[in-house]
Design a protein around this motif. Sequence first.
Motif, PDB file in Angstrom:
ATOM      1  N   ALA A 114      51.385  70.163  72.749  1.00  0.00           N
ATOM      2  CA  ALA A 114      50.671  70.843  71.667  1.00  0.00           C
ATOM      3  C   ALA A 114      49.968  72.060  72.244  1.00  0.00           C
ATOM      4  O   ALA A 114      49.526  72.036  73.389  1.00  0.00           O
ATOM      5  CB  ALA A 114      49.642  69.897  71.055  1.00  0.00           C
ATOM      6  N   PRO A 115      49.853  73.129  71.459  1.00  0.00           N
ATOM      7  CA  PRO A 115      49.096  74.287  71.932  1.00  0.00           C
ATOM      8  C   PRO A 115      47.614  73.941  72.060  1.00  0.00           C
ATOM      9  O   PRO A 115      47.116  73.052  71.374  1.00  0.00           O
ATOM     10  CB  PRO A 115      49.315  75.338  70.837  1.00  0.00           C
ATOM     11  N   VAL A 116      46.929  74.630  72.958  1.00  0.00           N
ATOM     12  CA  VAL A 116      45.505  74.371  73.199  1.00  0.00           C
ATOM     13  C   VAL A 116      44.738  75.678  72.987  1.00  0.00           C
ATOM     14  O   VAL A 116      45.052  76.687  73.619  1.00  0.00           O
ATOM     15  CB  VAL A 116      45.272  73.878  74.653  1.00  0.00           C
ATOM     16  N   ASP A 117      43.767  75.647  72.088  1.00  0.00           N
ATOM     17  CA  ASP A 117      42.875  76.807  71.909  1.00  0.00           C
ATOM     18  C   ASP A 117      41.593  76.546  72.670  1.00  0.00           C
ATOM     19  O   ASP A 117      41.175  75.397  72.814  1.00  0.00           O
ATOM     20  CB  ASP A 117      42.534  77.010  70.431  1.00  0.00           C
ATOM     21  N   LEU A 118      40.952  77.609  73.150  1.00  0.00           N
ATOM     22  CA  LEU A 118      39.646  77.451  73.796  1.00  0.00           C
ATOM     23  C   LEU A 118      38.558  77.912  72.840  1.00  0.00           C
ATOM     24  O   LEU A 118      38.548  79.069  72.403  1.00  0.00           O
ATOM     25  CB  LEU A 118      39.583  78.258  75.094  1.00  0.00           C
ATOM     26  N   ALA A 119      37.656  76.989  72.511  1.00  0.00           N
ATOM     27  CA  ALA A 119      36.562  77.301  71.581  1.00  0.00           C
ATOM     28  C   ALA A 119      35.317  77.684  72.362  1.00  0.00           C
ATOM     29  O   ALA A 119      35.161  77.294  73.521  1.00  0.00           O
ATOM     30  CB  ALA A 119      36.290  76.092  70.698  1.00  0.00           C
ATOM     31  N   GLY A 120      34.438  78.443  71.714  1.00  0.00           N
ATOM     32  CA  GLY A 120      33.174  78.834  72.338  1.00  0.00           C
ATOM     33  C   GLY A 120      33.394  79.571  73.644  1.00  0.00           C
ATOM     34  O   GLY A 120      32.687  79.352  74.625  1.00  0.00           O
ATOM     35  N   LEU A 121      34.379  80.430  73.645  1.00  0.00           N
ATOM     36  CA  LEU A 121      34.819  81.065  74.891  1.00  0.00           C
ATOM     37  C   LEU A 121      33.730  81.927  75.528  1.00  0.00           C
ATOM     38  O   LEU A 121      33.063  82.711  74.861  1.00  0.00           O
ATOM     39  CB  LEU A 121      36.038  81.931  74.586  1.00  0.00           C
TER      40      LEU A 121
END
Length: 259
Positions: free
Chosen positions: A222-229
Amino acid sequence: MTAGSGAAAPPAAGLEGLVAQLTSDVAKEARRRPRVTISYAQSLDGSIAARPGEPLRLSGSRSLELTHRLRAGHDAILVGIGTVLADDPRLNVRLVAGDSPLPVILDGRLRLPPSARLLRSRGALRAAPPPLVATSFEAPRERAARLCAAGVTVLRFRSPNGPLPLRSLMRALHRRGVRRLLVEGGGRVLTSMFAERLADWVVITVAPRLVGGEPALARVPAPVDLAGLGWARLDDDLVFAGRPRFGARRRAAPTGREA
Ligand SMILES: NC(=O)c1ccc[n+]([C@@H]2O[C@H](COP(=O)([O-])OP(=O)(O)OC[C@H]3O[C@@H](n4cnc5c(N)ncnc54)[C@H](OP(=O)(O)O)[C@@H]3O)[C@@H](O)[C@H]2O)c1
């Protein structure tokens, strides 16, 4: 340090604030595994090594110092045996003040050489604890005995001819008091950790080089997004830190012809 944060609300505190958060105490968290930080360096084109099993220095001196700060802020540091055989890393804290974390090696066949540098603590301000090696029940007993004689703790897991079960290892580390785990690589271990969704924080150093080598991540489901970068420029490197948000798992490719 030139630093910034992504557009997500509430605004991230920049890299420094995120590093403070991810190395902070986790004593109050009621989960059965350590909090996991995944940290590695890659080239602009996403390579972590030039060729399989070969070392490649990517981080500049300031991002390397950040790596040592991360090490000092975690209880244990996990790498795969491929990294030990390629880089012979010491895995201890040398560039900043602080305690060295417990080295943990994923090594299903006990290929860890008794001459490995991580079995000595040279260069560290404070000695690292003797390493823990996770292996399979099938691994040769005589190799285990040799490593135990060198001070290594050998933990065996059920994994008939396959990768070691990461969630069982996480529980075992938690039972041993590990609350903050830093994962440094290499590619196979990074891929497995993301595939198992075992990541609470991600810190990626991007060095301004094109390598055309081994990718940091192979196929993850699954793709992974980075939050609160948060990010910072450390000399010529860009360092990104954030909390992974795992997307929906990809469906298998359709086998029939599309209408
Ligand atoms: N740029 C960076 O930040 C960075 C950091 C670290 C390493 N590296 C580079 O990465 C390369 C090594 O990566 P690699 O992929 O060859 O090796 P690796 O990820 O370090 O180790 C992989 C090995 O660990 C063992 N293993 C056991 N259980 C596993 C599991 N659940 N998931 C994954 N692995 C498991 C397997 O060996 P057995 O079958 O023997 O158990 C596997 O082949 C080197 O070239 C090194 O220089 C780069």
